[in-house]
Design an enzyme around this catalytic site. Structure first.
Site, PDB file in Angstrom:
ATOM      1  N   LEU A   1       0.809  -1.215   0.000  1.00 26.92           N
ATOM      2  CA  LEU A   1       0.000   0.000   0.000  1.00 26.92           C
ATOM      3  C   LEU A   1       0.842   1.265   0.000  1.00 26.92           C
ATOM      4  O   LEU A   1       0.394   2.309  -0.446  1.00 26.92           O
ATOM      5  CB  LEU A   1      -0.933   0.016   1.220  1.00 26.92           C
ATOM      6  N   GLY A   2       2.049   1.184   0.510  1.00 27.04           N
ATOM      7  CA  GLY A   2       2.887   2.372   0.565  1.00 27.04           C
ATOM      8  C   GLY A   2       4.235   2.047   1.160  1.00 27.04           C
ATOM      9  O   GLY A   2       4.457   0.961   1.695  1.00 27.04           O
ATOM     10  N   SER A   3       5.155   2.997   1.041  1.00 24.51           N
ATOM     11  CA  SER A   3       6.483   2.799   1.610  1.00 24.51           C
ATOM     12  C   SER A   3       7.141   4.145   1.827  1.00 24.51           C
ATOM     13  O   SER A   3       6.670   5.173   1.336  1.00 24.51           O
ATOM     14  CB  SER A   3       7.348   1.940   0.686  1.00 24.51           C
ATOM     15  N   GLY A   4       8.218   4.137   2.555  1.00 27.13           N
ATOM     16  CA  GLY A   4       8.936   5.376   2.820  1.00 27.13           C
ATOM     17  C   GLY A   4       9.996   5.125   3.857  1.00 27.13           C
ATOM     18  O   GLY A   4      10.353   3.985   4.143  1.00 27.13           O
ATOM     19  N   SER A   5      10.501   6.203   4.446  1.00 28.17           N
ATOM     20  CA  SER A   5      11.564   6.039   5.430  1.00 28.17           C
ATOM     21  C   SER A   5      11.066   5.321   6.677  1.00 28.17           C
ATOM     22  O   SER A   5      11.857   4.784   7.446  1.00 28.17           O
ATOM     23  CB  SER A   5      12.136   7.412   5.808  1.00 28.17           C
TER      24      SER A   5
ATOM     25  N   GLY B   1       9.359   2.615   6.617  1.00 31.80           N
ATOM     26  CA  GLY B   1       9.259   1.195   6.330  1.00 31.80           C
ATOM     27  C   GLY B   1       8.276   0.960   5.202  1.00 31.80           C
ATOM     28  O   GLY B   1       8.187   1.748   4.260  1.00 31.80           O
ATOM     29  N   GLU B   2       7.512  -0.111   5.309  1.00 30.54           N
ATOM     30  CA  GLU B   2       6.573  -0.463   4.252  1.00 30.54           C
ATOM     31  C   GLU B   2       5.218  -0.806   4.844  1.00 30.54           C
ATOM     32  O   GLU B   2       5.118  -1.313   5.965  1.00 30.54           O
ATOM     33  CB  GLU B   2       7.108  -1.658   3.450  1.00 30.54           C
TER      34      GLU B   2
ATOM     35  N   LYS C   1       2.222  -3.025   8.968  1.00 32.38           N
ATOM     36  CA  LYS C   1       3.319  -2.080   8.838  1.00 32.38           C
ATOM     37  C   LYS C   1       4.630  -2.785   9.175  1.00 32.38           C
ATOM     38  O   LYS C   1       4.750  -3.412  10.238  1.00 32.38           O
ATOM     39  CB  LYS C   1       3.075  -0.904   9.791  1.00 32.38           C
TER      40      LYS C   1
ATOM     41  N   ASP D   1       1.579  17.205  14.706  1.00 32.21           N
ATOM     42  CA  ASP D   1       1.600  17.209  13.239  1.00 32.21           C
ATOM     43  C   ASP D   1       0.174  17.135  12.704  1.00 32.21           C
ATOM     44  O   ASP D   1      -0.174  16.260  11.904  1.00 32.21           O
ATOM     45  CB  ASP D   1       2.441  16.054  12.702  1.00 32.21           C
TER      46      ASP D   1
END
Length: 457
Positions: A21-25, A27-28, A44, A134
């Site tokens: 579904l998504g990823s980034g710094s 993790g995934e 996650k 945030d």
């Protein structure tokens, strides 16, 4: 573990990974399936060897907040091979996704229905001793199924404990702090380097509401050579824009909201009921029906909106009671992304309309303070947010905001239930969660696999 190995892997003995579904710094993020029940979940993953691990810290905050209205269930946390894994409930689209679907403008009615829940979400976090730090549209998601009209607050990567629940001791006032959060929605005091407290989360929420009403904020799109220069420009523009200018042509309640938030001192406990009452009274005077028909429903099926049109009612010039004031771009969605997202909106709305014709009305406090300060220090030291967003994660390239100074991971929470004023027969919270009719207004939302876009300036 490569992609095929992940897809074949079972997490916690019963959750099989599905599509990414998504990823980034951070993790995934994967769609998961409970192989025993068939239930879809979000999984996650964070590499065990990551430089600044945060998933365990985040899961502890999540557990600590369990029981609040709209807090998703933490189903499992542990280590599987090379990854720390967290399994949680699956949620629907973010308010930023829906804002884009509605051509980047929300009606006053939708904003007021959202505002009531958003204030409750922030209040619940504060009641458990944490600041969010945030607040932005990406970090509020709608639920699914029977909680389809409930707003969830996610992403505790920048959350910070501001008081000890046993001693009630507040963190000390400090200055010269780096900007933590998202510049577009940061409070003026945050720009000035002042330690954040409850007042700052609420001021940020006010900017979110005006963003929805106006379509943009005056300090969007400013050009600068470096991140610091851009933050400085945003800060300068924000401080030069008076509340009256920001809220010009909109109901005075929004001006009152900002004046109240900015009147709070560092340790003051906000009067959340007063802020909700401002918007509830406005909702009533406008003659709106609390039917939970939002703009994203009407935009596809205009006939649904007929039942939610305001009834003609007198509009007395009320000065809502309250405590005395103690003074002290996202780029356009790409065609491929837009097509997939629009298809998901249409699919869920079509199902809802056929199931009920015209949409009707609808829509635990744990006591543990064992969040390690070391984990807090770790995630406060992270730089840059580059995660892509799936259904669960929120900050992504092309998200609704300037990049956060610190990376914020994707997790969930929500607010507690509150009684309404005497003029409202049923609370917004209970209405959103209790009516089986209009739970279909966002029900069974198709999963949105949002790809990466360009980072918004």
């Amino acid at each position: 573990m490569d992609r095929n190995q992940k897809m074949d892997h079972v997490i916690g003995g019963k959750f099989k990974l599905g599509r990414k579904l998504g990823s980034g710094s951070f993790g995934e993020l994967y769609l998961g399936i409970n192989i025993q029940t068939g239930e879809e979940v979000a999984v996650k993953l964070e590499p065990v060897k990551t430089r600044h691990p945060q998933l365990q810290y985040e899961s502890k905050i999540y557990m600590f907040l369990q029981g609040g209205t709209g807090v998703p269930h933490l189903k499992w946390f542990g280590v599987e091979g090379e990854y720390s894994c967290m399994v949680i409930d699956l949620l629907g689209p973010s308010l930023e996704d829906l804002f884009n679907y509605c051509k980047r403008i929300f009606s006053l009615k939708s904003v007021l229905m959202l505002a009531d829940q958003l204030i409750c979400r922030v209040e619940y976090m504060h009641s458990r001793g944490f600041l969010h730090r945030d607040i932005k549209p990406d970090n509020f998601l709608m639920g699914l199924g029977r909680r389809a009209n409930q707003v969830y607050i996610i992403d505790y990567g920048l959350a910070k404990k501001y008081k000890d629940l046993q001693t009630q001791k507040h963190i000390p006032y400090r200055e010269n702090k780096n900007l933590t959060g998202t510049a577009r929605y940061a409070s003026v005091n945050t720009h000035l380097g002042i330690e954040q407290s409850r007042r700052d989360d609420l001021e940020s929420l006010g900017y979110v509401l005006m963003y929805f009403l106006r379509g943009s904020l005056p300090w969007q799109g400013l050009k600068a050579g470096t991140k610091k220069q851009k933050y400085d420009k945003i800060s300068e523009k924000k401080m030069l824009t008076s509340v009256e200018t920001l809220c010009k042509s909109y109901p005075s309640e929004f001006t009152s909201y900002f004046h109240y938030c900015r009147s709070l001192r560092f340790e003051d406990k906000p009067d959340y009921s007063y802020l909700r009452r401002l918007f509830r009274d406005l909702f009533i005077r406008e003659g709106y029906q609390l039917d939970y028909v939002f703009d994203w429903t009407i935009s596809k099926y205009p006939q649904i909106g007929s039942s939610s049109r305001p009834r003609p009612t007198p509009r007395p010039a009320l000065d809502p009671p309250g405590p005395p004031a103690e003074r002290a771009e996202k780029p356009t969605v790409g065609q491929d992304l837009r097509g997939r997202f629009t298809g998901a909106i249409e699919a869920f709305t079509r199902r809802n309309v056929s199931s009920q014709g015209a949409l009707g009305d609808r829509s635990r406090h744990r006591s543990s303070d064992d969040i390690p300060s070391s984990a807090k220090e770790v995630h406060e030291s992270r730089n840059g947010s580059t995660s892509k967003r799936g259904v669960i994660s929120s900050t992504r390239p092309g998200s609704s905001a300037e990049p956060s100074e610190n990376h914020s991971s994707r997790l969930f929470s929500s607010g507690s239930r509150h009684a309404t004023t005497q003029r409202v027969p049923q609370s917004y919270e209970s209405a959103a969660a209790a009516r089986p009719g209009h739970e279909d207004a966002i029900r069974n939302f198709e999963l949105l696999t949002i790809g990466s876009g360009k980072k918004r300036k």
